[in-house]
Design a protein around this motif. Structure first.
Motif, PDB file in Angstrom:
ATOM      1  N   ILE A   4       5.756 -24.034 -43.231  1.00  0.00           N
ATOM      2  CA  ILE A   4       5.225 -22.971 -44.081  1.00  0.00           C
ATOM      3  C   ILE A   4       5.874 -23.133 -45.447  1.00  0.00           C
ATOM      4  CG2 ILE A   4       5.038 -20.490 -44.502  1.00  0.00           C
ATOM      5  CD1 ILE A   4       5.124 -20.027 -41.526  1.00  0.00           C
ATOM      6  N   SER A   5       5.074 -23.487 -46.432  1.00  0.00           N
ATOM      7  CA  SER A   5       5.564 -23.739 -47.780  1.00  0.00           C
ATOM      8  C   SER A   5       5.213 -22.555 -48.666  1.00  0.00           C
ATOM      9  CB  SER A   5       4.923 -25.024 -48.331  1.00  0.00           C
ATOM     10  OG  SER A   5       5.298 -25.225 -49.676  1.00  0.00           O
ATOM     11  N   LEU A   6       6.242 -21.931 -49.252  1.00  0.00           N
ATOM     12  CA  LEU A   6       6.023 -20.784 -50.127  1.00  0.00           C
ATOM     13  C   LEU A   6       5.897 -21.255 -51.569  1.00  0.00           C
ATOM     14  CD1 LEU A   6       8.522 -18.187 -48.622  1.00  0.00           C
ATOM     15  CD2 LEU A   6       6.183 -18.711 -47.927  1.00  0.00           C
ATOM     16  N   GLY A   7       5.300 -20.431 -52.393  1.00  0.00           N
ATOM     17  CA  GLY A   7       4.994 -20.820 -53.760  1.00  0.00           C
ATOM     18  C   GLY A   7       6.112 -20.568 -54.745  1.00  0.00           C
ATOM     19  N   ASP A   8       5.730 -20.472 -56.022  1.00  0.00           N
ATOM     20  CA  ASP A   8       6.699 -20.424 -57.102  1.00  0.00           C
ATOM     21  C   ASP A   8       7.146 -19.009 -57.461  1.00  0.00           C
ATOM     22  OD1 ASP A   8       6.537 -23.175 -57.344  1.00  0.00           O
ATOM     23  OD2 ASP A   8       4.874 -23.065 -58.755  1.00  0.00           O
ATOM     24  N   SER A  65      10.029 -22.981 -46.407  1.00  0.00           N
ATOM     25  CA  SER A  65      10.741 -23.384 -47.610  1.00  0.00           C
ATOM     26  C   SER A  65       9.987 -22.922 -48.838  1.00  0.00           C
ATOM     27  CB  SER A  65      10.890 -24.913 -47.646  1.00  0.00           C
ATOM     28  OG  SER A  65      11.582 -25.326 -48.808  1.00  0.00           O
ATOM     29  N   GLU A  66      10.752 -22.608 -49.892  1.00  0.00           N
ATOM     30  CA  GLU A  66      10.123 -22.229 -51.151  1.00  0.00           C
ATOM     31  C   GLU A  66      10.640 -23.096 -52.288  1.00  0.00           C
ATOM     32  OE1 GLU A  66      11.051 -18.261 -52.325  1.00  0.00           O
ATOM     33  OE2 GLU A  66      13.198 -18.606 -52.313  1.00  0.00           O
ATOM     34  N   ASN A  67       9.879 -23.153 -53.358  1.00  0.00           N
ATOM     35  CA  ASN A  67      10.239 -23.915 -54.531  1.00  0.00           C
ATOM     36  C   ASN A  67      11.597 -23.470 -55.065  1.00  0.00           C
ATOM     37  OD1 ASN A  67      10.342 -24.957 -57.271  1.00  0.00           O
ATOM     38  ND2 ASN A  67       8.136 -25.229 -57.154  1.00  0.00           N
ATOM     39  N   ASN A  68      12.357 -24.422 -55.575  1.00  0.00           N
ATOM     40  CA  ASN A  68      13.686 -24.050 -56.078  1.00  0.00           C
ATOM     41  C   ASN A  68      13.622 -23.210 -57.343  1.00  0.00           C
ATOM     42  OD1 ASN A  68      12.968 -25.984 -57.953  1.00  0.00           O
ATOM     43  ND2 ASN A  68      14.573 -27.440 -57.415  1.00  0.00           N
ATOM     44  N   GLY A  69      12.458 -23.102 -57.964  1.00  0.00           N
ATOM     45  CA  GLY A  69      12.306 -22.230 -59.124  1.00  0.00           C
ATOM     46  C   GLY A  69      11.621 -20.922 -58.797  1.00  0.00           C
ATOM     47  N   ALA A  70      11.527 -20.598 -57.512  1.00  0.00           N
ATOM     48  CA  ALA A  70      10.780 -19.407 -57.096  1.00  0.00           C
ATOM     49  C   ALA A  70      11.413 -18.137 -57.641  1.00  0.00           C
ATOM     50  CB  ALA A  70      10.710 -19.338 -55.575  1.00  0.00           C
ATOM     51  N   ALA A  71      10.558 -17.190 -57.942  1.00  0.00           N
ATOM     52  CA  ALA A  71      10.999 -15.874 -58.397  1.00  0.00           C
ATOM     53  C   ALA A  71      10.058 -14.841 -57.796  1.00  0.00           C
ATOM     54  CB  ALA A  71      10.971 -15.797 -59.918  1.00  0.00           C
ATOM     55  N   LYS A 108      14.650 -22.604 -46.104  1.00  0.00           N
ATOM     56  CA  LYS A 108      15.206 -22.952 -47.413  1.00  0.00           C
ATOM     57  C   LYS A 108      14.694 -21.894 -48.379  1.00  0.00           C
ATOM     58  CE  LYS A 108      15.792 -26.769 -50.716  1.00  0.00           C
ATOM     59  NZ  LYS A 108      17.253 -26.907 -50.549  1.00  0.00           N
ATOM     60  N   VAL A 109      15.539 -20.918 -48.675  1.00  0.00           N
ATOM     61  CA  VAL A 109      15.086 -19.720 -49.378  1.00  0.00           C
ATOM     62  C   VAL A 109      16.159 -19.235 -50.353  1.00  0.00           C
ATOM     63  CG1 VAL A 109      13.549 -18.932 -47.542  1.00  0.00           C
ATOM     64  CG2 VAL A 109      15.952 -18.277 -47.479  1.00  0.00           C
ATOM     65  N   ARG A 110      15.759 -18.301 -51.189  1.00  0.00           N
ATOM     66  CA  ARG A 110      16.708 -17.677 -52.099  1.00  0.00           C
ATOM     67  C   ARG A 110      17.725 -16.828 -51.342  1.00  0.00           C
ATOM     68  NH1 ARG A 110      12.549 -14.505 -55.417  1.00  0.00           N
ATOM     69  NH2 ARG A 110      11.189 -15.230 -53.759  1.00  0.00           N
ATOM     70  N   THR A 111      18.879 -16.689 -51.954  1.00  0.00           N
ATOM     71  CA  THR A 111      19.942 -15.902 -51.335  1.00  0.00           C
ATOM     72  C   THR A 111      19.492 -14.485 -51.051  1.00  0.00           C
ATOM     73  OG1 THR A 111      21.591 -17.184 -52.553  1.00  0.00           O
ATOM     74  CG2 THR A 111      22.316 -15.097 -51.610  1.00  0.00           C
ATOM     75  N   SER A 154      20.127 -22.719 -49.198  1.00  0.00           N
ATOM     76  CA  SER A 154      19.675 -22.214 -50.493  1.00  0.00           C
ATOM     77  C   SER A 154      18.521 -23.048 -51.023  1.00  0.00           C
ATOM     78  CB  SER A 154      20.829 -22.254 -51.494  1.00  0.00           C
ATOM     79  OG  SER A 154      20.358 -22.067 -52.816  1.00  0.00           O
ATOM     80  N   ASN A 155      17.530 -22.382 -51.605  1.00  0.00           N
ATOM     81  CA  ASN A 155      16.398 -23.134 -52.168  1.00  0.00           C
ATOM     82  C   ASN A 155      16.798 -23.918 -53.416  1.00  0.00           C
ATOM     83  OD1 ASN A 155      16.608 -20.975 -54.000  1.00  0.00           O
ATOM     84  ND2 ASN A 155      14.417 -20.921 -54.372  1.00  0.00           N
ATOM     85  N   ALA A 156      17.921 -23.555 -54.030  1.00  0.00           N
ATOM     86  CA  ALA A 156      18.334 -24.206 -55.273  1.00  0.00           C
ATOM     87  C   ALA A 156      19.141 -25.476 -55.040  1.00  0.00           C
ATOM     88  CB  ALA A 156      19.153 -23.229 -56.113  1.00  0.00           C
TER      89      ALA A 156
END
Length: 245
Positions: free
Chosen positions: A87-91, A116-122, A142-145, A163-165
């Protein structure tokens, strides 16, 4: 609801995603699907600019993966790490709900992540709960904190949460289950599975077999057998048994 998305056997880098959610899609529900061996990943979410809620719930994903970077480039794909996921999440997604899914990788080396999500996700409101995530070669999540993650079950992943970053290991989140989930080959909990009744109640939705969720629900795409221990007893046990549990 009963989509079976099978990737082909050639593994040649030409096959796409099982289910794709494009930009500006809000208030979308992807529920009760079964995705197998799609080379572009199982479910790809990229709702940039979406104003509503995207819910990915009750899906079974087995061995969906991203091909290696060389073949991805040859096929014109963007070979970034967040898309090597089932499952790939967006930006910049907001209100993304990833709930009650089962994600299993059977030693597929390029199936790096379950979610997992993009390392620039917000964005805000992303919530990952009640998912069973097994056997991924880099990390289960792989996600934001700051993403809400609770009542997920992890087993056999190289690490559970990253961490996604970067490659920093994060906590498993609240009320995680890390014992072997004891699933059948199709992802259904066996009678003694620790995921039965270990989830957090999110309403009386249905599982991948269209059976009504219990309170508390099992973690993953399936409710599992009727039999429960005292510790996992349903608070809704007195309701009509409609062959749902």
């Amino acid at each position: 609801h009963e989509n079976y998305n099978y990737g082909g056997s050639a593994d040649n880098g030409t096959e796409g995603t099982g289910i794709g959610i494009d930009d500006y899609c809000g208030d979308v529900v992807v529920r009760g699907n079964r995705c197998y061996r799609n080379e572009g990943g199982g479910i790809q979410c990229n709702p940039n600019g979406a104003g509503g809620t995207v819910t990915v719930e009750g899906n079974l994903l087995i061995d969906n993966y991203r091909v290696d970077a060389t073949r991805a480039a040859a096929a014109g794909w963007q070979a970034t790490s967040h898309v090597f996921a089932q499952i790939s999440l967006g930006d910049t997604q907001n209100n993304m709900l990833v709930r009650g899914n089962t994600l299993i990788s059977n030693n597929v080396s390029t199936c790096w992540y379950g979610v997992s999500e993009n390392n620039g996700a917000a964005g805000t409101g992303t919530d990952v709960r009640n998912n069973t995530i097994v056997g991924h070669s880099v990390a289960g999540l792989k996600v934001r904190t700051g993403i809400t993650r609770t009542h997920n079950a992890f087993s056999g992943n190289a690490k559970n949460v990253e961490s996604n970053a970067d490659t920093t290991t994060l906590s498993d989140g609240t009320s995680a289950v890390t014992a072997a989930p004891l699933l059948t080959s199709t992802g259904v909990p066996m009678t003694s599975s620790p995921v039965i009744g270990a989830g957090t109640h999110l309403g009386y939705t249905t599982d991948n077999d269209r059976r009504q969720r219990s309170n508390p629900p099992s973690i993953g795409a399936y409710e599992g057998p009727v039999t429960r221990t005292a510790a996992t007893a349903r608070t809704d046990a007195g309701r009509t048994a409609m062959a749902t549990n």
